[in-house]
Every structure is written in structure tokens, then in C-alpha cells.
Design an enzyme around this catalytic site. Structure first.
Site, PDB file in Angstrom:
ATOM      1  N   ARG A 163      10.545   0.965  -5.112  1.00 38.24           N
ATOM      2  CA  ARG A 163       9.486   2.117  -5.361  1.00 38.24           C
ATOM      3  C   ARG A 163       8.629   1.730  -4.262  1.00 38.24           C
ATOM      4  O   ARG A 163       7.987   0.926  -3.931  1.00 38.24           O
ATOM      5  CB  ARG A 163       8.915   1.967  -6.761  1.00 38.24           C
ATOM      6  CG  ARG A 163       9.767   2.076  -7.826  1.00 38.24           C
ATOM      7  CD  ARG A 163       9.454   1.651  -9.346  1.00 38.24           C
ATOM      8  NE  ARG A 163       8.474   2.790  -9.474  1.00 38.24           N
ATOM      9  CZ  ARG A 163       8.001   2.950 -10.622  1.00 38.24           C
ATOM     10  NH1 ARG A 163       8.503   2.340 -11.647  1.00 38.24           N
ATOM     11  NH2 ARG A 163       6.988   3.974 -11.012  1.00 38.24           N
ATOM     12  N   ASP A 213       4.358   3.265  -4.096  1.00 31.17           N
ATOM     13  CA  ASP A 213       3.356   3.949  -4.884  1.00 31.17           C
ATOM     14  C   ASP A 213       2.836   5.243  -4.264  1.00 31.17           C
ATOM     15  O   ASP A 213       3.215   5.805  -3.294  1.00 31.17           O
ATOM     16  CB  ASP A 213       2.134   2.947  -4.816  1.00 31.17           C
ATOM     17  CG  ASP A 213       2.117   1.678  -5.544  1.00 31.17           C
ATOM     18  OD1 ASP A 213       3.345   1.734  -6.547  1.00 31.17           O
ATOM     19  OD2 ASP A 213       1.605   0.602  -5.421  1.00 31.17           O
ATOM     20  N   ARG A 230      -1.222  -3.791  -1.577  1.00 31.74           N
ATOM     21  CA  ARG A 230      -2.577  -3.122  -1.491  1.00 31.74           C
ATOM     22  C   ARG A 230      -3.510  -4.073  -2.100  1.00 31.74           C
ATOM     23  O   ARG A 230      -4.517  -4.343  -1.696  1.00 31.74           O
ATOM     24  CB  ARG A 230      -2.537  -1.888  -2.102  1.00 31.74           C
ATOM     25  CG  ARG A 230      -1.719  -0.632  -1.543  1.00 31.74           C
ATOM     26  CD  ARG A 230      -1.543   0.457  -2.058  1.00 31.74           C
ATOM     27  NE  ARG A 230      -2.751   1.194  -2.640  1.00 31.74           N
ATOM     28  CZ  ARG A 230      -2.997   1.811  -3.674  1.00 31.74           C
ATOM     29  NH1 ARG A 230      -1.858   2.146  -4.494  1.00 31.74           N
ATOM     30  NH2 ARG A 230      -4.039   2.221  -4.258  1.00 31.74           N
TER      31      ARG A 230
END
Length: 267
Positions: A60, A62, A208
Site C-alpha cells: 500500500r 498512502d 513520513r
């Protein structure tokens, strides 16, 4: 005379692609938001005249995160020649939006899996040290001087730890928060300060959150010891604010290709 490019046989294929994540709510299909997976599945199903061809990604990403190198796989009851794979690649590139590109489609062994067979993944985060009107959508601009030496000292601690709960989104559906980081450092590339991190897996929002916390180190808001203590706390609330998504790229996914790629003499 028309020559058929494929015969009917259950096959698995890998797609090597890249995408600009700005318009999308991540890779994975969302109930009410557009995703890269959804767009790609619709286009592939249309090209192959199928009702729906599910595509499984290598992981995945984001909302707003980009991928300059991404792998996915799909199954279909057709056996493509190499020529047909190239034709399908060209057709998809003509049909897909400008922010998604297919590099290659190729046959793999039936048990090959884009996600589970990925051995390492590399992300890079780009910080612009000089304002640039042409790349601002894919850079995080820092108007304050950063202590890169301290940031690299803190980054080295990531290789000595395994539990990254403090850098993961809460309520995420994972069995554990263990990741094996093998590379983490900052380098100056022209006007860009680039953070490169490589691991066997990543948690949601992990990169992040790490970048945001390392920026606090670079701004002398927290010390190296504070950074280690944040890791030890195993609490997302202790870490810094997540850095903006638009400057993050998935840049490399590696496999043991000898065990995955299906040679044509094996069919």
C-alpha cells in the site's frame, strides 16, 4: 491472415509500473475515493474484455504518495506471447491517464506473489533546500537550516531497532510492528536533501512519521537520545508530525527474479 496472440490457459503476470500519486487516495481500492488500483483494474479488464480482473500490488502507498517503481500481479485465462505482452503494455499506456505508466508486463510462475515475494523495498523523501516553482508539488520545502549530520546520526539508530510502533498509524491491521531496516541516510543531491530508507517491510505512515521526527532532530527540537527514547516508547503520540505525502516516493522493490520469472521454455 489473422494470427492469435494467446491461447486459453490460467496464467499469472507481473506488471512493472509507476505513478504520480497526487490525484489518488493511495494504491488500494477505496469505497468512495479514486485509487491507482481501481483505475488500473478497470483499464486492464477493458483491454482484455473481462468483467473484472483483480490486481494485487506489492504494497500500500498512502494518499498522495508516488511510486517510480511498483510491481503488481494479475491472473488471467490467457497465455500471452512476449509480443502480446508488449502490445498490451502499449495499449494500456495509450488508455491510462498521464499519471500512470506501465513499463513492462511479463509472465511469472503461478505461485509468484507481488507482495509476499518482495524481499526489500526502498522509499525516498525529497526536501527542497531552494525554492523551485517547477517541482514544488513533489518536494517538501524547508525554509530553515537543517543539521544533516545530526539527522544522519539519528537515522543510524533505525538500523539498530526493530519495533517501529512509534512510527505507525494506530488501529492498523498488522500482526506486529517489526521491520528490518538495512539502509537509512540523508544525502544532498543538487538542491534536494534526500532521505533514503530500505527495509523488508514498512508500516502505514512509517516513512513520513520517521521523516517528520528526523526533521525535529535537524531543527534541534529533540536530541539523538530523544529520538531513541521515542522508538523505545512504542507510542505514535511521542513521535513527530508526519511529513507531507507529496514528497515521498517508493523507488525500488526487489525480488529473487530467478525464482519468479517464468521462462517461455517452461510453459
Amino acid at each position: 491472415m489473422y494470427v492469435c496472440h494467446f491461447i486459453f490457459r490460467h496464467m499469472r503476470y507481473f506488471i512493472h509500473l509507476a505513478y504520480n500519486g497526487a490525484p489518488y487516495f493511495g494504491w488500494q481500492i477505496q469505497p468512495a475515493h479514486i485509487s491507482v488500483q481501481e483505475v488500473l483494474e478497470k483499464c486492464l479488464s477493458l483491454m482484455l474484455h473481462q468483467e473484472r480482473i483483480p490486481i494485487t500490488g506489492c504494497g500500500r502507498t498512502d494518499t498522495g504518495v508516488h511510486a517510480s517503481s511498483y510491481y503488481a500481479h494479475f491472473d488471467v485465462d490467457m497465455e500471452f506471447t512476449e509480443e502480446k505482452c508488449q502490445q498490451l503494455t502499449d495499449q494500456l499506456n495509450n488508455f491510462l491517464p498521464k499519471d500512470i505508466v506501465i513499463y513492462k508486463i511479463f509472465a511469472v510462475k503461478p505461485e509468484a506473489h507481488a507482495r509476499f515475494d518482495a524481499q526489500i523495498r526502498t522509499y525516498q523523501y525529497f526536501i527542497a533546500t531552494r525554492k523551485n516553482p517547477f517541482n514544488y508539488t513533489q518536494r517538501h520545502f524547508s525554509f530553515r537550516q537543517l543539521d544533516v549530520e545530526k539527522m544522519n546520526e539519528a537515522s543510524a539508530l533505525l538500523l539498530k531497532n526493530e519495533d517501529f510502533t512509534s512510527f505507525s498509524k494506530v488501529h492498523t491491521q498488522v500482526n506486529n510492528f517489526i521491520c528490518h531496516v538495512t539502509e537509512a541516510h540523508w544525502t544532498q543531491q543538487g538542491d534536494d536533501l534526500v532521505f533514503t530508507i530500505t527495509a523488508n517491510r514498512f508500516l502505514r505512515n512509517m516513512v513520513r512519521a520517521i521523516v517528520g521526527t528526523l526533521l525535529d532532530v535537524g531543527l534541534h527540537k529533540i536530541s539523538i537520545d530523544d529520538f531513541q527514547n521515542i522508538i523505545n516508547q512504542k507510542d505514535r503520540c511521542e513521535a513527530g508530525t508526519s511529513a507531507p505525502a507529496g514528497a515521498l516516493f517508493l523507488t525500488d522493490v526487489r525480488y529473487n527474479w530467478n525464482e519468479i520469472i517464468l521462462q517461455y521454455d517452461e510453459k
